[in-house]
Design a protein around this motif. Structure first.
Motif, PDB file in Angstrom:
ATOM      1  N   GLN A   1      28.347  -0.686  21.542  1.00  0.00           N
ATOM      2  CA  GLN A   1      29.493   0.182  21.319  1.00  0.00           C
ATOM      3  C   GLN A   1      30.738  -0.690  21.162  1.00  0.00           C
ATOM      4  O   GLN A   1      30.984  -1.570  21.992  1.00  0.00           O
ATOM      5  N   GLY A   2      31.487  -0.464  20.074  1.00  0.00           N
ATOM      6  CA  GLY A   2      32.686  -1.270  19.849  1.00  0.00           C
ATOM      7  C   GLY A   2      33.323  -0.969  18.509  1.00  0.00           C
ATOM      8  O   GLY A   2      33.007   0.034  17.864  1.00  0.00           O
ATOM      9  N   ASN A   3      34.202  -1.855  18.082  1.00  0.00           N
ATOM     10  CA  ASN A   3      34.912  -1.733  16.818  1.00  0.00           C
ATOM     11  C   ASN A   3      33.950  -1.914  15.644  1.00  0.00           C
ATOM     12  O   ASN A   3      33.032  -2.735  15.696  1.00  0.00           O
ATOM     13  N   ASP A   4      34.144  -1.150  14.558  1.00  0.00           N
ATOM     14  CA  ASP A   4      33.242  -1.218  13.405  1.00  0.00           C
ATOM     15  C   ASP A   4      33.178  -2.609  12.791  1.00  0.00           C
ATOM     16  O   ASP A   4      32.103  -3.089  12.430  1.00  0.00           O
ATOM     17  N   ASP A   5      34.323  -3.273  12.654  1.00  0.00           N
ATOM     18  CA  ASP A   5      34.349  -4.607  12.048  1.00  0.00           C
ATOM     19  C   ASP A   5      33.588  -5.614  12.902  1.00  0.00           C
ATOM     20  O   ASP A   5      32.837  -6.444  12.394  1.00  0.00           O
ATOM     21  N   GLU A   6      33.776  -5.532  14.203  1.00  0.00           N
ATOM     22  CA  GLU A   6      33.087  -6.456  15.104  1.00  0.00           C
ATOM     23  C   GLU A   6      31.585  -6.192  15.118  1.00  0.00           C
ATOM     24  O   GLU A   6      30.784  -7.122  15.175  1.00  0.00           O
ATOM     25  N   LEU A   7      31.192  -4.933  15.065  1.00  0.00           N
ATOM     26  CA  LEU A   7      29.758  -4.619  15.046  1.00  0.00           C
ATOM     27  C   LEU A   7      29.106  -5.111  13.759  1.00  0.00           C
ATOM     28  O   LEU A   7      27.983  -5.635  13.782  1.00  0.00           O
ATOM     29  N   GLU A   8      29.800  -4.949  12.644  1.00  0.00           N
ATOM     30  CA  GLU A   8      29.262  -5.436  11.369  1.00  0.00           C
ATOM     31  C   GLU A   8      29.080  -6.943  11.402  1.00  0.00           C
ATOM     32  O   GLU A   8      28.063  -7.468  10.954  1.00  0.00           O
ATOM     33  N   ARG A   9      30.052  -7.658  11.947  1.00  0.00           N
ATOM     34  CA  ARG A   9      29.944  -9.116  12.053  1.00  0.00           C
ATOM     35  C   ARG A   9      28.828  -9.517  13.015  1.00  0.00           C
ATOM     36  O   ARG A   9      28.081 -10.460  12.753  1.00  0.00           O
ATOM     37  N   LEU A  10      28.677  -8.779  14.111  1.00  0.00           N
ATOM     38  CA  LEU A  10      27.601  -9.050  15.072  1.00  0.00           C
ATOM     39  C   LEU A  10      26.240  -8.837  14.427  1.00  0.00           C
ATOM     40  O   LEU A  10      25.331  -9.655  14.596  1.00  0.00           O
ATOM     41  N   TRP A  11      26.088  -7.760  13.665  1.00  0.00           N
ATOM     42  CA  TRP A  11      24.809  -7.487  13.011  1.00  0.00           C
ATOM     43  C   TRP A  11      24.474  -8.553  11.984  1.00  0.00           C
ATOM     44  O   TRP A  11      23.330  -8.958  11.851  1.00  0.00           O
ATOM     45  N   ARG A  12      25.465  -8.998  11.218  1.00  0.00           N
ATOM     46  CA  ARG A  12      25.208 -10.049  10.225  1.00  0.00           C
ATOM     47  C   ARG A  12      24.852 -11.367  10.887  1.00  0.00           C
ATOM     48  O   ARG A  12      23.974 -12.082  10.418  1.00  0.00           O
ATOM     49  N   THR A  13      25.545 -11.693  11.964  1.00  0.00           N
ATOM     50  CA  THR A  13      25.308 -12.964  12.640  1.00  0.00           C
ATOM     51  C   THR A  13      23.919 -13.009  13.266  1.00  0.00           C
ATOM     52  O   THR A  13      23.203 -14.007  13.151  1.00  0.00           O
ATOM     53  N   LEU A  14      23.534 -11.926  13.932  1.00  0.00           N
ATOM     54  CA  LEU A  14      22.239 -11.896  14.628  1.00  0.00           C
ATOM     55  C   LEU A  14      21.112 -11.356  13.760  1.00  0.00           C
ATOM     56  O   LEU A  14      19.968 -11.289  14.220  1.00  0.00           O
ATOM     57  N   ASP A  15      21.422 -10.958  12.522  1.00  0.00           N
ATOM     58  CA  ASP A  15      20.433 -10.397  11.591  1.00  0.00           C
ATOM     59  C   ASP A  15      19.719  -9.190  12.211  1.00  0.00           C
ATOM     60  O   ASP A  15      18.496  -9.111  12.228  1.00  0.00           O
ATOM     61  N   LEU A  16      20.509  -8.246  12.734  1.00  0.00           N
ATOM     62  CA  LEU A  16      19.974  -7.033  13.348  1.00  0.00           C
ATOM     63  C   LEU A  16      19.989  -5.888  12.354  1.00  0.00           C
ATOM     64  O   LEU A  16      20.722  -5.899  11.374  1.00  0.00           O
ATOM     65  N   LYS A  17      19.169  -4.868  12.613  1.00  0.00           N
ATOM     66  CA  LYS A  17      19.128  -3.666  11.787  1.00  0.00           C
ATOM     67  C   LYS A  17      19.210  -2.447  12.697  1.00  0.00           C
ATOM     68  O   LYS A  17      18.803  -2.486  13.851  1.00  0.00           O
ATOM     69  N   GLU A  18      19.728  -1.341  12.145  1.00  0.00           N
ATOM     70  CA  GLU A  18      19.740  -0.102  12.899  1.00  0.00           C
ATOM     71  C   GLU A  18      18.311   0.391  13.061  1.00  0.00           C
ATOM     72  O   GLU A  18      17.427   0.083  12.260  1.00  0.00           O
ATOM     73  N   LYS A  19      18.097   1.196  14.098  1.00  0.00           N
ATOM     74  CA  LYS A  19      16.760   1.718  14.370  1.00  0.00           C
ATOM     75  C   LYS A  19      16.322   2.608  13.204  1.00  0.00           C
ATOM     76  O   LYS A  19      17.029   3.513  12.793  1.00  0.00           O
ATOM     77  N   GLY A  20      15.156   2.323  12.648  1.00  0.00           N
ATOM     78  CA  GLY A  20      14.618   3.093  11.543  1.00  0.00           C
ATOM     79  C   GLY A  20      15.118   2.664  10.179  1.00  0.00           C
ATOM     80  O   GLY A  20      14.741   3.253   9.175  1.00  0.00           O
ATOM     81  N   MET A  21      15.971   1.637  10.102  1.00  0.00           N
ATOM     82  CA  MET A  21      16.516   1.187   8.822  1.00  0.00           C
ATOM     83  C   MET A  21      15.737  -0.026   8.321  1.00  0.00           C
ATOM     84  O   MET A  21      15.304  -0.860   9.102  1.00  0.00           O
ATOM     85  N   VAL A  22      15.591  -0.111   7.001  1.00  0.00           N
ATOM     86  CA  VAL A  22      14.924  -1.240   6.381  1.00  0.00           C
ATOM     87  C   VAL A  22      15.925  -1.891   5.440  1.00  0.00           C
ATOM     88  O   VAL A  22      16.594  -1.207   4.671  1.00  0.00           O
ATOM     89  N   LYS A  23      16.041  -3.215   5.499  1.00  0.00           N
ATOM     90  CA  LYS A  23      16.986  -3.916   4.644  1.00  0.00           C
ATOM     91  C   LYS A  23      16.388  -4.086   3.251  1.00  0.00           C
ATOM     92  O   LYS A  23      15.273  -4.553   3.084  1.00  0.00           O
ATOM     93  N   VAL A  24      17.174  -3.714   2.257  1.00  0.00           N
ATOM     94  CA  VAL A  24      16.776  -3.864   0.861  1.00  0.00           C
ATOM     95  C   VAL A  24      17.635  -4.974   0.287  1.00  0.00           C
ATOM     96  O   VAL A  24      18.863  -4.918   0.339  1.00  0.00           O
ATOM     97  N   GLU A  25      16.997  -5.994  -0.280  1.00  0.00           N
ATOM     98  CA  GLU A  25      17.712  -7.122  -0.848  1.00  0.00           C
ATOM     99  C   GLU A  25      18.488  -6.680  -2.083  1.00  0.00           C
ATOM    100  O   GLU A  25      17.971  -5.931  -2.911  1.00  0.00           O
ATOM    101  N   GLY A  26      19.723  -7.125  -2.195  1.00  0.00           N
ATOM    102  CA  GLY A  26      20.545  -6.797  -3.343  1.00  0.00           C
ATOM    103  C   GLY A  26      20.282  -7.740  -4.510  1.00  0.00           C
ATOM    104  O   GLY A  26      19.557  -8.733  -4.392  1.00  0.00           O
ATOM    105  N   ILE A  27      20.888  -7.448  -5.636  1.00  0.00           N
ATOM    106  CA  ILE A  27      20.690  -8.257  -6.834  1.00  0.00           C
ATOM    107  C   ILE A  27      21.304  -9.636  -6.665  1.00  0.00           C
ATOM    108  O   ILE A  27      20.729 -10.645  -7.072  1.00  0.00           O
TER     109      ILE A  27
END
Length: 96
Positions: free
Chosen positions: A67-93
């Motif tokens: 739980q926290g600020n949206d910008d900080e959570l986005e940076r945390l997810w990118r740094t730790l390579d985490l995904k939301e529960k039930g989400m699958v990462k799709v590689e971009g072009i």
């Protein structure tokens, strides 16, 4: 600060102070380090992120609640390579 001094020099060409005379607006450039110091000191921001780690009874699955600020959570997810529960990462072009 130099652009402000230029604007003031053009705007107030015939401006005269009683004791000083005509001011040299370009002396405002000497205040530039003070402006940088002010923004450096006042630009700090404190972000708080709360993390809760829980696991199921069999200890086969871990759940992390963040739980926290949206910008900080986005940076945390990118740094730790985490995904939301039930989400699958799709590689971009453009991603490698």
């Amino acid at each position: 600060m130099a652009s402000l001094a230029l604007v003031l020099q053009i705007q107030f060409q015939n401006f005269s102070l009683p004791l000083i005379g005509e001011p040299n607006w370009y002396l405002l450039i000497l205040l530039s380090p003070l402006a940088g110091g002010y923004y450096w000191a006042a630009g700090d921001r404190v972000d708080e992120v709360q993390v809760k780690l829980s696991c199921n009874d069999d200890e086969t699955e871990n759940l992390i609640a963040v739980q926290g600020n949206d910008d900080e959570l986005e940076r945390l997810w990118r740094t730790l390579d985490l995904k939301e529960k039930g989400m699958v990462k799709v590689e971009g072009i453009l991603e490698t």
